[in-house]
Design a protein around this motif. Structure first.
Motif, PDB file in Angstrom:
ATOM      1  N   HIS A 106      -7.616  10.768 -12.211  1.00 23.68           N
ATOM      2  CA  HIS A 106      -8.118  10.536 -13.556  1.00 23.68           C
ATOM      3  C   HIS A 106      -6.964  10.272 -14.520  1.00 23.68           C
ATOM      4  CE1 HIS A 106     -11.904  12.624 -12.143  1.00 23.68           C
ATOM      5  NE2 HIS A 106     -12.291  11.439 -12.546  1.00 23.68           N
TER       6      HIS A 106
ATOM      7  N   HIS B 158      -3.874   8.907 -13.878  1.00 22.79           N
ATOM      8  CA  HIS B 158      -3.198   7.608 -13.709  1.00 22.79           C
ATOM      9  C   HIS B 158      -3.870   6.478 -14.487  1.00 22.79           C
ATOM     10  CE1 HIS B 158      -1.104   8.995  -9.745  1.00 22.79           C
ATOM     11  NE2 HIS B 158      -0.358   9.227 -10.799  1.00 22.79           N
TER      12      HIS B 158
ATOM     13  N   ASN C 117     -15.953   4.977  -9.886  1.00 20.42           N
ATOM     14  CA  ASN C 117     -16.655   4.924  -8.599  1.00 20.42           C
ATOM     15  C   ASN C 117     -17.932   4.095  -8.663  1.00 20.42           C
ATOM     16  OD1 ASN C 117     -14.883   6.760  -7.156  1.00 20.42           O
ATOM     17  ND2 ASN C 117     -15.625   8.274  -8.628  1.00 20.42           N
TER      18      ASN C 117
ATOM     19  N   ARG D 258      -1.759   1.738 -12.082  1.00 25.60           N
ATOM     20  CA  ARG D 258      -0.455   2.106 -12.647  1.00 25.60           C
ATOM     21  C   ARG D 258       0.449   0.894 -12.836  1.00 25.60           C
ATOM     22  NH1 ARG D 258       1.274   6.391  -8.350  1.00 25.60           N
ATOM     23  NH2 ARG D 258      -0.207   5.217  -7.085  1.00 25.60           N
TER      24      ARG D 258
ATOM     25  N   LEU E 162      -2.706   6.278   4.734  1.00 26.41           N
ATOM     26  CA  LEU E 162      -2.584   6.841   3.391  1.00 26.41           C
ATOM     27  C   LEU E 162      -3.660   7.895   3.186  1.00 26.41           C
ATOM     28  CD1 LEU E 162      -0.995   6.275   0.717  1.00 26.41           C
ATOM     29  CD2 LEU E 162      -2.842   4.716   0.103  1.00 26.41           C
TER      30      LEU E 162
ATOM     31  N   GLY F  79      -3.930   9.939   0.700  1.00 19.18           N
ATOM     32  CA  GLY F  79      -4.313  10.106  -0.709  1.00 19.18           C
ATOM     33  C   GLY F  79      -3.646  11.324  -1.322  1.00 19.18           C
ATOM     34  N   ALA F  80      -4.009  11.590  -2.578  1.00 24.45           N
ATOM     35  CA  ALA F  80      -3.318  12.616  -3.358  1.00 24.45           C
ATOM     36  C   ALA F  80      -3.208  13.952  -2.601  1.00 24.45           C
ATOM     37  CB  ALA F  80      -4.042  12.792  -4.686  1.00 24.45           C
TER      38      ALA F  80
ATOM     39  N   TYR G 296       4.171  12.724   0.455  1.00 21.95           N
ATOM     40  CA  TYR G 296       3.667  11.979  -0.709  1.00 21.95           C
ATOM     41  C   TYR G 296       4.622  10.830  -1.001  1.00 21.95           C
ATOM     42  CZ  TYR G 296       1.445  11.062  -5.185  1.00 21.95           C
ATOM     43  OH  TYR G 296       0.757  10.454  -6.206  1.00 21.95           O
ATOM     44  N   ILE G 297       4.094   9.715  -1.448  1.00 20.91           N
ATOM     45  CA  ILE G 297       4.933   8.547  -1.746  1.00 20.91           C
ATOM     46  C   ILE G 297       4.826   8.242  -3.242  1.00 20.91           C
ATOM     47  CG2 ILE G 297       5.385   6.118  -1.191  1.00 20.91           C
ATOM     48  CD1 ILE G 297       3.561   6.707   1.400  1.00 20.91           C
TER      49      ILE G 297
ATOM     50  N   LEU H 288       4.540   4.023  -4.447  1.00 22.02           N
ATOM     51  CA  LEU H 288       3.619   3.492  -3.453  1.00 22.02           C
ATOM     52  C   LEU H 288       3.480   1.970  -3.531  1.00 22.02           C
ATOM     53  CD1 LEU H 288       1.684   4.414  -1.235  1.00 22.02           C
ATOM     54  CD2 LEU H 288      -0.104   4.553  -2.955  1.00 22.02           C
TER      55      LEU H 288
ATOM     56  N   ASN I  29      -9.268   4.749  -7.126  1.00 26.22           N
ATOM     57  CA  ASN I  29      -7.942   4.239  -7.513  1.00 26.22           C
ATOM     58  C   ASN I  29      -7.245   3.566  -6.348  1.00 26.22           C
ATOM     59  OD1 ASN I  29      -7.463   5.274 -10.361  1.00 26.22           O
ATOM     60  ND2 ASN I  29      -8.297   7.023  -9.265  1.00 26.22           N
ATOM     61  N   THR I  30      -7.334   4.188  -5.183  1.00 25.79           N
ATOM     62  CA  THR I  30      -6.689   3.605  -4.003  1.00 25.79           C
ATOM     63  C   THR I  30      -7.251   2.211  -3.745  1.00 25.79           C
ATOM     64  OG1 THR I  30      -6.272   5.764  -3.044  1.00 25.79           O
ATOM     65  CG2 THR I  30      -6.326   3.912  -1.511  1.00 25.79           C
TER      66      THR I  30
ATOM     67  N   HIS J 212     -20.022   9.203  -2.788  1.00 23.08           N
ATOM     68  CA  HIS J 212     -19.601   8.049  -3.589  1.00 23.08           C
ATOM     69  C   HIS J 212     -18.506   7.231  -2.900  1.00 23.08           C
ATOM     70  CE1 HIS J 212     -16.610  10.997  -5.353  1.00 23.08           C
ATOM     71  NE2 HIS J 212     -15.824   9.973  -5.130  1.00 23.08           N
TER      72      HIS J 212
ATOM     73  N   ASN K 129     -18.276   3.223  -2.571  1.00 24.64           N
ATOM     74  CA  ASN K 129     -17.078   2.430  -2.941  1.00 24.64           C
ATOM     75  C   ASN K 129     -16.685   1.514  -1.785  1.00 24.64           C
ATOM     76  OD1 ASN K 129     -16.966   4.026  -5.225  1.00 24.64           O
ATOM     77  ND2 ASN K 129     -15.133   5.165  -4.648  1.00 24.64           N
TER      78      ASN K 129
HETATM   79  C1  UD1 Z   1     -12.082  13.620  -2.512  1.00 27.37           C
HETATM   80  C2  UD1 Z   1     -12.604  12.972  -3.738  1.00 27.37           C
HETATM   81  O1  UD1 Z   1     -13.706  13.226  -4.171  1.00 27.37           O
HETATM   82  N1  UD1 Z   1     -11.773  12.097  -4.311  1.00 27.37           N
HETATM   83  C3  UD1 Z   1     -12.087  11.412  -5.537  1.00 27.37           C
HETATM   84  C4  UD1 Z   1     -10.927  11.490  -6.540  1.00 27.37           C
HETATM   85  O2  UD1 Z   1      -9.788  10.786  -6.107  1.00 27.37           O
HETATM   86  P1  UD1 Z   1      -8.582  10.963  -5.114  1.00 27.37           P
HETATM   87  O3  UD1 Z   1      -7.450  11.551  -5.835  1.00 27.37           O
HETATM   88  O4  UD1 Z   1      -9.068  11.626  -3.882  1.00 27.37           O
HETATM   89  O5  UD1 Z   1      -8.312   9.444  -4.686  1.00 27.37           O
HETATM   90  P2  UD1 Z   1      -7.932   8.155  -5.465  1.00 27.37           P
HETATM   91  O6  UD1 Z   1      -7.807   7.128  -4.433  1.00 27.37           O
HETATM   92  O7  UD1 Z   1      -8.886   7.834  -6.569  1.00 27.37           O
HETATM   93  O8  UD1 Z   1      -6.497   8.468  -6.120  1.00 27.37           O
HETATM   94  C5  UD1 Z   1      -5.379   8.827  -5.410  1.00 27.37           C
HETATM   95  C6  UD1 Z   1      -4.174   8.286  -6.160  1.00 27.37           C
HETATM   96  O9  UD1 Z   1      -2.983   8.871  -5.643  1.00 27.37           O
HETATM   97  C7  UD1 Z   1      -2.060   7.836  -5.326  1.00 27.37           C
HETATM   98  N2  UD1 Z   1      -1.168   8.243  -4.246  1.00 27.37           N
HETATM   99  C8  UD1 Z   1      -1.671   8.815  -3.115  1.00 27.37           C
HETATM  100  C9  UD1 Z   1      -0.819   9.187  -2.103  1.00 27.37           C
HETATM  101  C10 UD1 Z   1       0.577   8.963  -2.246  1.00 27.37           C
HETATM  102  O10 UD1 Z   1       1.391   9.287  -1.389  1.00 27.37           O
HETATM  103  N3  UD1 Z   1       1.028   8.385  -3.358  1.00 27.37           N
HETATM  104  C11 UD1 Z   1       0.195   8.010  -4.378  1.00 27.37           C
HETATM  105  O11 UD1 Z   1       0.666   7.479  -5.379  1.00 27.37           O
HETATM  106  C12 UD1 Z   1      -2.942   6.676  -4.921  1.00 27.37           C
HETATM  107  O12 UD1 Z   1      -2.220   5.501  -4.945  1.00 27.37           O
HETATM  108  C13 UD1 Z   1      -4.046   6.778  -5.963  1.00 27.37           C
HETATM  109  O13 UD1 Z   1      -3.656   6.193  -7.184  1.00 27.37           O
HETATM  110  O14 UD1 Z   1     -11.323  10.780  -7.737  1.00 27.37           O
HETATM  111  C14 UD1 Z   1     -11.559   9.386  -7.544  1.00 27.37           C
HETATM  112  C15 UD1 Z   1     -11.876   8.771  -8.892  1.00 27.37           C
HETATM  113  O15 UD1 Z   1     -12.987   9.377  -9.456  1.00 27.37           O
HETATM  114  C16 UD1 Z   1     -12.687   9.199  -6.531  1.00 27.37           C
HETATM  115  O16 UD1 Z   1     -12.869   7.829  -6.278  1.00 27.37           O
HETATM  116  C17 UD1 Z   1     -12.359   9.936  -5.232  1.00 27.37           C
HETATM  117  O17 UD1 Z   1     -13.432   9.818  -4.331  1.00 27.37           O
END
Ligand code: UD1
Length: 378
Positions: free
Chosen positions: A17, A19, A127, A169, A196, A198-199, A253-254, A257, A274-275, A298, A302
């Motif tokens: 949220h 970013h 989403n 970003r 990947l 994710g967060a 973590y990266i 990215l 976001n991904t 959701h 997506n």
């Molecule tokens: C488990 C869950 O319910 N997850 C929700 C959560 O996001 P969640 O945080 O799980 O996933 P997102 O893909 O939205 O965001 C992850 C962010 O972290 C970044 N990243 C990740 C890994 C890394 O090494 N480096 C890095 O920079 C990704 O590039 C991305 O920008 O909120 C999002 C937006 O409402 C939803 O779409 C997801 O479904």
């Protein structure tokens, strides 16, 4: 331009949220010179750090997500009531002109308080299925800016919906614009597969992908593999790869990215909003395994949008069950074997890119505020 425009960006709770909020803040500053921005969030340390290190003021307000049991229900009501009162006081003190909710529980009290005070409000939704907060507030706010057009069915019929895409970003936009100016030449580097998580990492991918890599064996012999595991899962994941596996790099973590994804040939990932938006900018074909416990499934919604466009293949963790490793191996094998298929998926991914998402939301904010939108980004 007025220097008295005060905009509050409300929300947080997770980087996904914060970013887009930061990307939007940058666009607001470049299109509305003199605007003053304040982030209101949950007070979680990562959130405070992300916002403050980007140079913005930050205020923490009480907020609590919807409860899973009756005992938590009492705290849900009291915390959010306190959050609402604190937000109302803050909006009056700041003489805020506009509130933008980033979605999720963390934005609910501030957006609701703004509606109550007659302050214009905008919601963002990342989403294809809305969260409960967005659904509840959508009929009360000026606009809902969505990452997916498919989300309309879940919103109030009174909502004014603008399909802007999800702001990504600056590191992604910079790479995207560089690529637009300089077309990609055929890669001379070794092909790259990125896993990947994710967060917070994806345990499923951490458990299954080392076996998938082993199953594909020689088919991946020329490939470089980067596996992002999430905090606390690095060692266990690393141990699942053979010790002499020099082609695989595991990291928790990266940070940068974008530079990695713009030089990647296949991504295996979850389906966070976001991904997916970032993958579209980078134009990377993906094998997507939606997180099955995401609210109202959701992530599957997506992923389906991207799959229908031909940009990714979806592996359903529930359906695959005990055959998940095999299913992943089959999908990845097909992509590894066919450069042509990867090119088609890359092109499909690129059609989903929304590089102007933040600018378009900023433009909508200017319309609501009835102020000029400065076209030339600084
Ligand atoms: C488990 C869950 O319910 N997850 C929700 C959560 O996001 P969640 O945080 O799980 O996933 P997102 O893909 O939205 O965001 C992850 C962010 O972290 C970044 N990243 C990740 C890994 C890394 O090494 N480096 C890095 O920079 C990704 O590039 C991305 O920008 O909120 C999002 C937006 O409402 C939803 O779409 C997801 O479904």
């Amino acid at each position: 331009m007025s220097s008295s425009l005060e905009i509050v960006i409300a929300g947080g709770g997770s980087p996904s949220h914060v970013h887009p909020g930061l990307a939007l803040a940058e666009a607001l500053e470049s299109h509305l010179p003199g605007v003053s921005l304040l982030f209101a969030g949950t007070g979680r340390p990562f959130e405070r750090h992300l916002v403050r290190s980007a140079g913005y003021n930050y205020v923490a307000l009480p907020a609590r997500p919807a409860p899973h049991n009756p005992i938590e229900a009492v705290r849900f009501v009291t915390d959010n009531a306190m959050g609402f009162m604190a937000a109302a006081w803050m909006l009056r003190e700041q003489q805020s002109s506009l509130v933008i909710g980033l979605g999720g529980f963390a934005s609910a009290a501030t957006v609701r308080a703004a509606v109550g005070r007659g302050i214009p409000t905008v919601l963002m939704e990342q989403n294809a299925v809305t969260g409960r907060t967005t659904r509840w507030l959508s009929g009360m706010v000026e606009s809902v800016c969505t990452g997916f057009s498919e989300v309309n069915a879940y919103l109030s019929p009174l909502a004014e919906v603008v399909h802007t895409g999800t702001p990504s970003r600056p590191q992604f936009l910079k790479q995207y614009r560089q690529r637009q100016q300089k077309p990609v030449l055929p890669a001379s580097r070794e092909p790259r597969l990125v896993i990947l998580g994710g967060a917070s990492g994806a345990q499923t991918l951490n458990q299954h992908m080392p076996q998938v890599v082993a199953m594909l064996g020689d088919e991946l012999k020329d490939w470089r593999i980067v596996h992002q595991t999430g905090e606390g899962q690095l060692q266990a994941t690393e141990a699942r790869y053979p010790a002499d596996q020099s082609r695989v790099l595991t990291v928790s973590y990266i940070d940068e990215l974008a530079s990695l994804l713009f030089e990647t040939d296949i991504v295996v990932c979850r389906a966070g909003g976001n991904t997916l938006a970032e993958l579209a900018l980078a134009g990377v074909p993906a094998v997507v395994v939606p997180y099955p416990d995401a609210a109202e499934n959701h992530q599957m919604a997506n992923a389906r949008v991207y799959a229908e466009a031909g940009a990714c293949v979806v592996v359903d963790e529930w359906q695959a069950g005990a055959r998940l490793t095999e299913c992943l191996a089959t999908e990845i094998r097909q992509l590894v074997a066919s450069q042509e298929r990867r090119n088609q998926m890359r092109e499909a991914m690129e059609t989903l890119a929304r590089p102007n998402a933040a600018d378009d939301i900023a433009r909508r904010c200017c319309e609501i505020l009835d102020v000029g939108f400065l076209h030339a980004a600084a």
